[in-house]
Design an enzyme around this catalytic site. Structure first.
Site, short mmCIF file in Angstrom:
data_model
loop_
_atom_site.label_atom_id
_atom_site.label_comp_id
_atom_site.label_asym_id
_atom_site.label_seq_id
_atom_site.Cartn_x
_atom_site.Cartn_y
_atom_site.Cartn_z
N LYS A 40 0.83 -1.22 0.00
CA LYS A 40 0.00 0.00 0.00
C LYS A 40 0.86 1.27 0.00
O LYS A 40 2.04 1.22 0.37
CB LYS A 40 -0.93 -0.01 1.22
CG LYS A 40 -0.20 0.09 2.55
CD LYS A 40 -1.15 -0.18 3.72
CE LYS A 40 -0.39 -0.14 5.03
NZ LYS A 40 -1.14 -0.73 6.14
N TYR A 46 13.63 30.89 11.20
CA TYR A 46 12.43 31.71 11.32
C TYR A 46 11.95 31.74 12.76
O TYR A 46 12.04 30.73 13.45
CB TYR A 46 11.32 31.14 10.43
CG TYR A 46 11.68 31.16 8.97
CD1 TYR A 46 11.67 32.35 8.26
CD2 TYR A 46 12.07 30.00 8.32
CE1 TYR A 46 12.01 32.37 6.92
CE2 TYR A 46 12.41 30.01 6.97
CZ TYR A 46 12.38 31.19 6.29
OH TYR A 46 12.72 31.22 4.98
C1 LIG Z 1 -0.57 -1.98 6.68
C2 LIG Z 1 -1.27 -3.23 6.91
C3 LIG Z 1 -0.58 -4.43 7.13
C4 LIG Z 1 0.92 -4.49 7.26
O1 LIG Z 1 1.32 -4.00 8.53
P1 LIG Z 1 2.87 -3.89 8.91
O2 LIG Z 1 2.83 -3.50 10.34
O3 LIG Z 1 3.45 -2.84 8.02
O4 LIG Z 1 3.46 -5.23 8.67
C5 LIG Z 1 -1.31 -5.59 7.25
N1 LIG Z 1 -2.65 -5.58 7.18
C6 LIG Z 1 -3.36 -4.44 6.99
C7 LIG Z 1 -4.84 -4.49 6.93
C8 LIG Z 1 -2.70 -3.24 6.85
O5 LIG Z 1 -3.41 -2.12 6.67
#
Ligand SMILES: *Cc1c(COP(=O)(O)O)cnc(C)c1O
Length: 357
Positions: free
Chosen positions: A30, A255
């Protein structure tokens, strides 16, 4: 000289192989593969023998299918673009009884994985009865129906060790899996474990076909008491010293008084990276490495930062923000932000991107 985001492909590949071991993994890709680049990551995972992928966006699922049509691609968020799912053979979550009732006629031929809600309460079926309702209704008439291919859940607490929620959600889930098994229901795919759960258990949970792993495949440890060399970081983020300036006690720099010199003859390196490149404000409370020495960041601006240095630093020197010593996961454990938060903040439009082969 530009700030550079660099991945060492060999380290990336070796890390995948070490994480996978002899287990079956569904790689989570993702958000542009945690910003490592979707196409790069998918090709690396394929090379390491991974044949199942999951993501939250339909666009990404389609991209993965275009790279590898035979792989299983599982969409973790439901969509109603059913034609696209059929066209590409993408598997999808079945997120609730409500969704099933509303769309059961339109889901024909689509592979769905029934989702069990857990302590995360983000999505999923509420109970064994709800799940069985769908399974039973489905078995009555196989024509023009969705294909129930998988069963899955997502743990909300696998990364937490100070509480018992993970044990609770794991126990509930394994009860669901086992009850369905005992009642004769079978699934081609059962998956629940993220990186933390996968490493905590040291193997797949009972009856599971895959672990659904993200961050560990990208080189960051999901929790701090996992030994450092269980996972290797392939990412280097580096910038450059563009000037070294001397300021005196009481002079304000950056800043809005971002930093006030405490001593006379304070040397500040101006470095060509800032929050516009994705350096988190919380990260700027910590240090960088220049010529193997550690120096504190003193102020963060959009495309620059000030680092307090000494006589060993000159214009043109390389400034390391992340590498195998200054690891993303170590900053996670220091409270800078989740691994994925630090990674996805990095702005690949402004940074130069390099894959070393
Ligand atoms: C992001 C995600 C994972 C992976 O999680 P990690 O902690 O990065 O291994 C697994 N299942 C779902 C539904 C996720 O959204």
């Amino acid at each position: 000289m530009v700030a550079t985001w660099q991945v060492d492909t060999t380290i990336f590949q070796n890390n995948i192989r070490q994480v996978v071991g002899n287990q079956k993994i569904m790689a989570v890709v993702k958000n542009n593969a945690y910003n490592y680049g979707l196409e790069f990551a998918v090709r690396q995972f394929l090379e390491a023998g991974i044949e199942a992928f999951s993501t939250t966006s339909l666009d990404e699922a389609i991209k993965v299918k275009r790279i590898t049509p035979n792989a299983v691609v599982f969409l973790m968020n439901a969509t109603t673009h059913f034609e696209k799912l059929r066209q590409y053979g993408i598997h999808m979550t079945l997120p609730s009884l409500l969704f099933y009732h509303r769309y059961s006629d339109e889901l024909y031929d689509i592979h769905v994985h029934i989702e069990y809600e857990n302590l995360l309460h983000r999505s999923g079926f509420k109970s064994l009865d709800e799940i069985k309702h769908v399974l039973n209704e489905h078995s009555d008439n196989q024509n023009s129906k969705m294909k129930i291919t998988g069963l899955w859940t997502h743990f909300g607490y696998a990364d937490e060790f100070e509480c018992s929620e993970y044990e609770t959600e794991r126990y509930d889930w394994l009860n669901i899996v086992e009850s369905l098994y005992e009642e004769g229901y079978r699934f081609e795919m059962i998956h629940s474990q993220n990186s933390a759960s996968y490493f905590r258990e040291g193997h797949l949970l009972e009856r599971h076909t895959h672990a659904r792993v993200g961050i560990a495949l990208y080189g960051s440890r999901p929790y701090s008491n996992l030994e450092r060399d269980a996972i290797s970081q392939s990412l280097v983020l580096k910038a450059n010293v563009i000037q070294v300036r001397t300021v005196h006690k009481g002079e304000h720099c950056g800043y809005s008084f971002a930093y006030t010199a405490v001593q006379n003859n304070t040397k500040l390196a101006v470095v060509d990276i800032g929050y516009g490149d994705g350096i988190l404000r919380s990260r700027s409370k910590h240090e960088v490495m220049i010529n193997e020495r550690i120096y504190p960041i003193r102020a963060l601006m959009m495309s620059h930062m000030f680092v307090e240095v000494d006589e060993y630093v000159s214009p043109g020197d390389e400034v390391i923000i992340y590498n195998e010593t200054l690891r993303i996961d170590d900053y996670t454990f220091k409270g800078v932000g989740a691994n994925s938060e630090q990674l996805s903040a990095l702005n690949l439009d402004s940074l130069k991107k390099e894959y070393l082969s």
